[in-house]
Design a protein around this motif. Structure first.
Motif, PDB file in Angstrom:
ATOM      1  N   GLY A 152      49.199  32.789  46.145  1.00 54.04           N
ATOM      2  CA  GLY A 152      47.745  32.815  46.178  1.00 54.04           C
ATOM      3  C   GLY A 152      47.196  32.067  44.983  1.00 54.04           C
ATOM      4  O   GLY A 152      47.779  32.098  43.902  1.00 54.04           O
ATOM      5  N   LEU A 156      43.559  31.563  42.933  1.00 55.69           N
ATOM      6  CA  LEU A 156      42.166  31.934  42.713  1.00 55.69           C
ATOM      7  C   LEU A 156      41.625  31.101  41.564  1.00 55.69           C
ATOM      8  O   LEU A 156      42.343  30.847  40.591  1.00 55.69           O
ATOM      9  N   TRP A 157      40.368  30.681  41.674  1.00 54.75           N
ATOM     10  CA  TRP A 157      39.733  29.900  40.619  1.00 54.75           C
ATOM     11  C   TRP A 157      38.400  30.550  40.297  1.00 54.75           C
ATOM     12  O   TRP A 157      37.539  30.647  41.160  1.00 54.75           O
ATOM     13  N   GLY A 205      37.811  33.617  39.992  1.00 58.92           N
ATOM     14  CA  GLY A 205      37.663  34.796  40.826  1.00 58.92           C
ATOM     15  C   GLY A 205      37.468  34.502  42.305  1.00 58.92           C
ATOM     16  O   GLY A 205      37.422  35.411  43.119  1.00 58.92           O
ATOM     17  N   LYS A 206      37.342  33.226  42.678  1.00 58.01           N
ATOM     18  CA  LYS A 206      37.138  32.847  44.075  1.00 58.01           C
ATOM     19  C   LYS A 206      38.481  32.530  44.724  1.00 58.01           C
ATOM     20  O   LYS A 206      39.294  31.802  44.167  1.00 58.01           O
ATOM     21  N   LYS A 207      38.681  33.071  45.922  1.00 53.82           N
ATOM     22  CA  LYS A 207      39.913  32.833  46.669  1.00 53.82           C
ATOM     23  C   LYS A 207      39.910  31.408  47.210  1.00 53.82           C
ATOM     24  O   LYS A 207      39.118  31.071  48.075  1.00 53.82           O
ATOM     25  N   MET A 208      40.822  30.585  46.717  1.00 51.60           N
ATOM     26  CA  MET A 208      40.850  29.170  47.086  1.00 51.60           C
ATOM     27  C   MET A 208      41.959  28.847  48.086  1.00 51.60           C
ATOM     28  O   MET A 208      41.776  27.982  48.933  1.00 51.60           O
ATOM     29  N   PHE A 253      45.761  30.525  50.083  1.00 55.54           N
ATOM     30  CA  PHE A 253      46.864  31.461  50.272  1.00 55.54           C
ATOM     31  C   PHE A 253      47.841  30.796  51.228  1.00 55.54           C
ATOM     32  O   PHE A 253      47.449  30.330  52.303  1.00 55.54           O
ATOM     33  N   PHE A 273      42.038  32.224  53.230  1.00 49.60           N
ATOM     34  CA  PHE A 273      42.908  32.985  52.337  1.00 49.60           C
ATOM     35  C   PHE A 273      43.919  33.834  53.121  1.00 49.60           C
ATOM     36  O   PHE A 273      44.012  35.036  52.973  1.00 49.60           O
TER      37      PHE A 273
END
Length: 183
Positions: A40, A42-43, A45-48, A50, A149
């Motif tokens: 996974g 994340l950048w 806090g945003k799911k970029m 998976f 994600f």
């Protein structure tokens, strides 16, 4: 829990290809770096992203180059389907069930029931894209497949509006490659 060594690169397209995440890392014994392992990204806090590790290149300096794809990579498998009165959403869910892929509960309902279709030894992506193309032709509604994600999702782009112009001057840093050897 590997230590990243350098840049992380995330590539993606709207049609035809899975998203790809590549990075270089230093192996940490607390984490087993292996093919098929989930990753996974994340950048802020945003799911970029998976996906799963598809390639690992080990170097003598103790670093590893890792390449991951999201689950749309599995849509490159080929299969034969015959169906009647199914929407593109239903086709996605049928494929996902047969190949044990995850589908988002927020998946757009394409509504239009395709009267009858036979797809012989086609990639799963092409089967789904044909259903989306037929839906666009018959209804004027544009849908696209994304991996949200770790969950396949259809987005309705028909009513999308972008409040900014994206051009060479507003894109920021970018590269372009031209080749006679590719498409």
């Amino acid at each position: 829990n590997s230590v990243i060594d350098g840049e992380i690169q995330l590539d993606g397209e709207r049609k035809g290809s899975p998203s790809k995440l590549t990075f270089k890392c230093i192996k940490d014994d607390s984490y087993k770096l292996e093919l098929g392992a989930p990753v996974g990204f994340l950048w802020g806090g945003k799911k970029m992203f998976f996906g799963f590790i598809f390639d690992i290149k080990e170097s003598s300096d103790g670093t590893y180059e890792v390449m991951c794809y999201d689950q749309r990579r599995y849509l490159k498998n080929k299969h034969t389907y015959a169906y009647k009165k199914k929407s593109a959403t239903s086709v996605l869910k049928m494929i996902a069930k047969d190949f044990r892929l995850n589908v988002s509960s927020k998946c757009a309902n394409t509504k239009y029931a395709i009267p009858q279709r036979i797809e012989d030894n086609q990639t799963l992506y092409d089967i789904l894209q044909t259903a989306l193309d037929i839906t666009l032709i018959k209804t004027g509604n544009l849908f696209t497949l994304v991996d949200d994600f770790g969950k396949l999702n259809l987005l309705d782009l028909s009513k999308s509006k972008v409040d900014c112009l994206i051009c060479r001057n507003t894109m920021g840093k970018w590269d372009s490659t031209y080749s006679i050897d590719k498409d």
